[in-house]
Design an enzyme around this catalytic site. Sequence first.
Site, PDB file in Angstrom:
ATOM      1  N   THR A 238       1.387 -22.245  20.212  1.00  0.00           N
ATOM      2  CA  THR A 238       0.065 -21.948  20.757  1.00  0.00           C
ATOM      3  C   THR A 238      -0.729 -21.009  19.845  1.00  0.00           C
ATOM      4  O   THR A 238      -0.148 -20.145  19.180  1.00  0.00           O
ATOM      5  CB  THR A 238       0.159 -21.339  22.177  1.00  0.00           C
ATOM      6  N   GLN A 239      -2.043 -21.190  19.872  1.00  0.00           N
ATOM      7  CA  GLN A 239      -2.925 -20.280  19.130  1.00  0.00           C
ATOM      8  C   GLN A 239      -2.997 -18.913  19.816  1.00  0.00           C
ATOM      9  O   GLN A 239      -3.462 -17.950  19.220  1.00  0.00           O
ATOM     10  CB  GLN A 239      -4.336 -20.872  19.033  1.00  0.00           C
ATOM     11  N   CYS A 240      -2.563 -18.843  21.087  1.00  0.00           N
ATOM     12  CA  CYS A 240      -2.579 -17.548  21.793  1.00  0.00           C
ATOM     13  C   CYS A 240      -1.467 -16.661  21.238  1.00  0.00           C
ATOM     14  O   CYS A 240      -0.385 -17.152  20.907  1.00  0.00           O
ATOM     15  CB  CYS A 240      -2.316 -17.741  23.281  1.00  0.00           C
TER      16      CYS A 240
ATOM     17  N   SER B 273       0.416  -9.897  -0.388  1.00  0.00           N
ATOM     18  CA  SER B 273      -0.326 -11.160  -0.325  1.00  0.00           C
ATOM     19  C   SER B 273       0.176 -12.117  -1.408  1.00  0.00           C
ATOM     20  O   SER B 273      -0.115 -13.317  -1.359  1.00  0.00           O
ATOM     21  CB  SER B 273      -1.821 -10.914  -0.501  1.00  0.00           C
TER      22      SER B 273
ATOM     23  N   ASP C 277       0.640  -6.839   4.935  1.00  0.00           N
ATOM     24  CA  ASP C 277      -0.060  -8.120   5.135  1.00  0.00           C
ATOM     25  C   ASP C 277       0.884  -9.273   5.492  1.00  0.00           C
ATOM     26  O   ASP C 277       0.586 -10.066   6.384  1.00  0.00           O
ATOM     27  CB  ASP C 277      -0.856  -8.508   3.880  1.00  0.00           C
TER      28      ASP C 277
ATOM     29  N   THR D 240       0.824  -1.216   0.000  1.00  0.00           N
ATOM     30  CA  THR D 240       0.000   0.000   0.000  1.00  0.00           C
ATOM     31  C   THR D 240       0.854   1.261   0.000  1.00  0.00           C
ATOM     32  O   THR D 240       0.492   2.280  -0.595  1.00  0.00           O
ATOM     33  CB  THR D 240      -0.903   0.013   1.268  1.00  0.00           C
TER      34      THR D 240
HETATM   35  N1  ASP Z   1      -2.408  -5.609   0.731  1.00  0.00           N
HETATM   36  C1  ASP Z   1      -1.333  -4.702   1.101  1.00  0.00           C
HETATM   37  C2  ASP Z   1      -0.044  -5.478   1.070  1.00  0.00           C
HETATM   38  O1  ASP Z   1       0.264  -6.200   1.991  1.00  0.00           O
HETATM   39  C3  ASP Z   1      -1.616  -4.091   2.420  1.00  0.00           C
HETATM   40  C4  ASP Z   1      -0.549  -3.128   2.917  1.00  0.00           C
HETATM   41  O2  ASP Z   1       0.434  -2.832   2.314  1.00  0.00           O
HETATM   42  O3  ASP Z   1      -0.724  -2.638   4.036  1.00  0.00           O
HETATM   43  O4  ASP Z   1       0.688  -5.382   0.117  1.00  0.00           O
END
Ligand code: ASP
Length: 340
Positions: free
Chosen positions: A274-276, A58, A89, A12
């Site tokens: 752990t999931q915590c 992502s 992300d 972003t």
């Molecule tokens: N979807 C974006 C990414 O991880 C979100 C971000 O940059 O905050 O590239």
Amino acid sequence: MTRVLIIYTGGTVGMIYDEKTRALRPIGFSEIRNSMPELYRLGFEFMVHPFRSPLDSSNMQPDVWVEIAETIENTYEFYDGFVILHGSDTMSFTASALSFMLENLGKPVVLTGSQLPIGEIRTDARENIITAMEIAATRSGDKALVPEVCIYFDYLLFRGNRTKKYNAEKFEAFYSMNYPSLAEAGIDIKFKTQYIAPQSGGPFKVHKNLDPNITVLKIFPGITQGTVQGILHTPGIRGVILETFGSGNASTAKWFIQCLREAVDAGIIILDITQCDGGSVEMGRYETSKYLAEIGITSGFDMTFEAAITKMMYLLGQGLSNPEVKALLETPLRGELTRV
Ligand code: ASP
């Protein structure tokens, strides 16, 4: 003169609202630079390594981690520090992976990004980038002050392999539940030197073999035998991250124990985390975890999911025997875990 390399991978941070299409579109670093004339007032030299076409993180993959690590390796002698601009992300995965791949790191590698694009009026990108650059350039005598892979976001510097993105909305997107922050930025940047890893002194080495043949078994009340078997019989897997309850506990149902035992006997390494988000696995504290140790499951102590995944990929890529991998999974290699 101090020199910092900016590795621009996307996210972003490098997007702009396009009036025509009414959507966010990735921009090149030259446009980021034009939005940030203050970069030239930092008082040190910086160069930019733009990475392929900017990625939404992502889409991050281990081969991109290798490219980032190689970029650092090839330019290591020339720069005092590195700033990686990255989507938030998967930033904690990349930071964790790089921490294992870069052995005996003597210079800062600071990942940062933003929740709002650089072109937005209220963007958090400007502060995050400028302070990350300052941290990457900070020295103590003739050595870097923070010779670690870290994440700088919203006024806090964290050890990268201790972080997790926990909020998709707040500027404060990351936390590090099991390890204190390494620095806080206010009027000054206050470094907490007692928590920063010391210079190791050993030769810098870059590890580029990662084995992605791993999977995740996150348990929940009601999970079926078919689901557990399906996951543990994934073709070709060598390691499983077992996400358990509380301090590392799981069902004592006979069929469940049997499934885990068969996987361990087949040479699959199972790592209990752990999931915590806070606290640690303590195998043997309850009956519901004692048997896990007895059947040969390895403790991940207080490792994050991100650190566990990338450490498993890294260790399985090193050509080690299973007992060696298991022993190293339980050993802090880059400050990623604390044994209890
Ligand atoms: N979807 C974006 C990414 O991880 C979100 C971000 O940059 O905050 O590239």
